[in-house]
Design an enzyme around this catalytic site. Structure first.
Site, PDB file in Angstrom:
ATOM      1  N   TYR A  50      10.780  -2.456   1.828  1.00  0.00           N
ATOM      2  CA  TYR A  50      11.522  -1.271   1.400  1.00  0.00           C
ATOM      3  C   TYR A  50      10.749  -0.426   0.397  1.00  0.00           C
ATOM      4  O   TYR A  50      11.077   0.741   0.182  1.00  0.00           O
ATOM      5  CB  TYR A  50      12.875  -1.654   0.786  1.00  0.00           C
ATOM      6  CG  TYR A  50      13.759  -2.527   1.634  1.00  0.00           C
ATOM      7  CD1 TYR A  50      13.482  -2.761   2.979  1.00  0.00           C
ATOM      8  CD2 TYR A  50      14.884  -3.136   1.089  1.00  0.00           C
ATOM      9  CE1 TYR A  50      14.295  -3.578   3.745  1.00  0.00           C
ATOM     10  CE2 TYR A  50      15.704  -3.951   1.854  1.00  0.00           C
ATOM     11  CZ  TYR A  50      15.398  -4.174   3.179  1.00  0.00           C
ATOM     12  OH  TYR A  50      16.209  -4.985   3.934  1.00  0.00           O
ATOM     13  N   HIS A 115      11.260 -12.406   5.766  1.00  0.00           N
ATOM     14  CA  HIS A 115      11.953 -11.256   6.352  1.00  0.00           C
ATOM     15  C   HIS A 115      12.174 -11.411   7.863  1.00  0.00           C
ATOM     16  O   HIS A 115      13.160 -10.902   8.401  1.00  0.00           O
ATOM     17  CB  HIS A 115      11.172  -9.972   6.066  1.00  0.00           C
ATOM     18  CG  HIS A 115      12.023  -8.755   6.017  1.00  0.00           C
ATOM     19  ND1 HIS A 115      11.808  -7.715   5.149  1.00  0.00           N
ATOM     20  CD2 HIS A 115      13.121  -8.394   6.721  1.00  0.00           C
ATOM     21  CE1 HIS A 115      12.715  -6.776   5.334  1.00  0.00           C
ATOM     22  NE2 HIS A 115      13.520  -7.172   6.287  1.00  0.00           N
TER      23      HIS A 115
END
Length: 282
Positions: A50, A115
């Site tokens: 992000y 992730h």
């Protein structure tokens, strides 16, 4: 009643709603997070991908520094995730240090996730070894996975070197991608199921079934979708770039959907992901 906290398999408590921070512009992230803490959020979810870990930390630290006597670090639950390119033992070791450096004022990471499973078995397990060491060193409190399918979870749980079990699996779940079999399997193995994209990235806000239930309970679509997730026993991660919506999303704690309304919203045969799909990765 849905709980404000779930208990993780390692004994730690995790707030049952998190503020997701994916795709919030970096320039706005610290302020959104700060306003989020002020209105009651205690769980914040970010990732290396992000690009806003520092800003998420800055928003939390601003709140902590405002009233050190009453605003305690232990009240906050901070999650981040290692990206695919950081998989592998040496890369993960360095990446974990970097993740902590980004939010050094927080002193530790509450939850660190892989992730995705996309880098393959060898690198997944090497990464887990590095994550386990981070727990032993006190850098990280809990570790978990994201986008893992059943076979990835089994691979990890059956790994001879497993010392710290995964406490969560973060996957996309909504009424239109329920993943019931995977969610039930995670729960049976002691993993809390975190639901990312619980608001379907906004694609379902005018869905007639959803709007019918909204009218019945006098709530907005976001609140109903968050509540649906909570009543299924999941941990939703709603995201908003709008300060005024922060408090409204937390109001999902304040009403209840009937069994009939829950069943009406359930679409067990639907498969409509709004994000990437890698639970079926090799």
């Amino acid at each position: 009643m849905v709980p404000k906290f779930y208990k993780l398999s390692n004994g730690f408590k995790i707030p049952s709603i998190a503020l997701g921070t994916y795709d919030i512009p970096r320039s706005q992230t610290a302020e959104i997070v700060y306003e989020g803490v002020k209105c009651g959020y205690r769980h914040f979810d970010t990732a290396v991908l992000y690009g806003n870990e520092k800003e998420v930390g800055d928003g939390i630290i601003k709140w902590l520094n405002e009233d050190p006597g009453n605003h305690k670090r232990e009240e906050i639950f901070y999650t981040t995730k290692l990206w695919n390119s950081q998989n592998g033992y040496k890369r993960a070791k360095a990446a974990i240090r970097q993740c902590l450096n980004e939010v050094s004022g927080l002193q530790y990471i509450d939850l660190l996730l892989i992730h995705s499973p996309l880098e393959g078995s060898k690198l997944r397990l090497e990464t887990w070894r590095a994550m386990q060491e981070a727990v032993d060193e006190g850098l990280v409190k809990s570790i978990g996975v994201s986008n893992y399918g059943k076979k990835h979870i089994d691979e990890l749980l059956n790994w001879p070197e497993l010392k710290h079990k995964p406490v969560v699996n973060q996957i996309e779940i909504s009424p239109w991608i329920m993943r019931q079999e995977l969610a039930d399997y995670c729960k049976s193995k002691g993993l809390v199921v975190e639901a990312f994209a619980p608001l379907c990235h906004g694609y379902k806000m005018t869905n007639p079934d959803l709007l019918k239930v909204c009218k019945e309970v006098d709530r907005n679509p976001g609140q109903v979708l968050i509540r649906w997730s909570l009543q299924h026993g999941y941990l939703p991660l709603p995201k908003t770039k709008t300060v005024k919506r922060l408090e409204g999303n937390l109001a999902a704690y304040n009403f209840e959907l009937s069994d009939e309304q829950m069943k009406f919203l359930d679409h067990p045969d639907a498969y409509e992901p709004t994000d990437w799909e890698c639970t079926d990765a090799p």
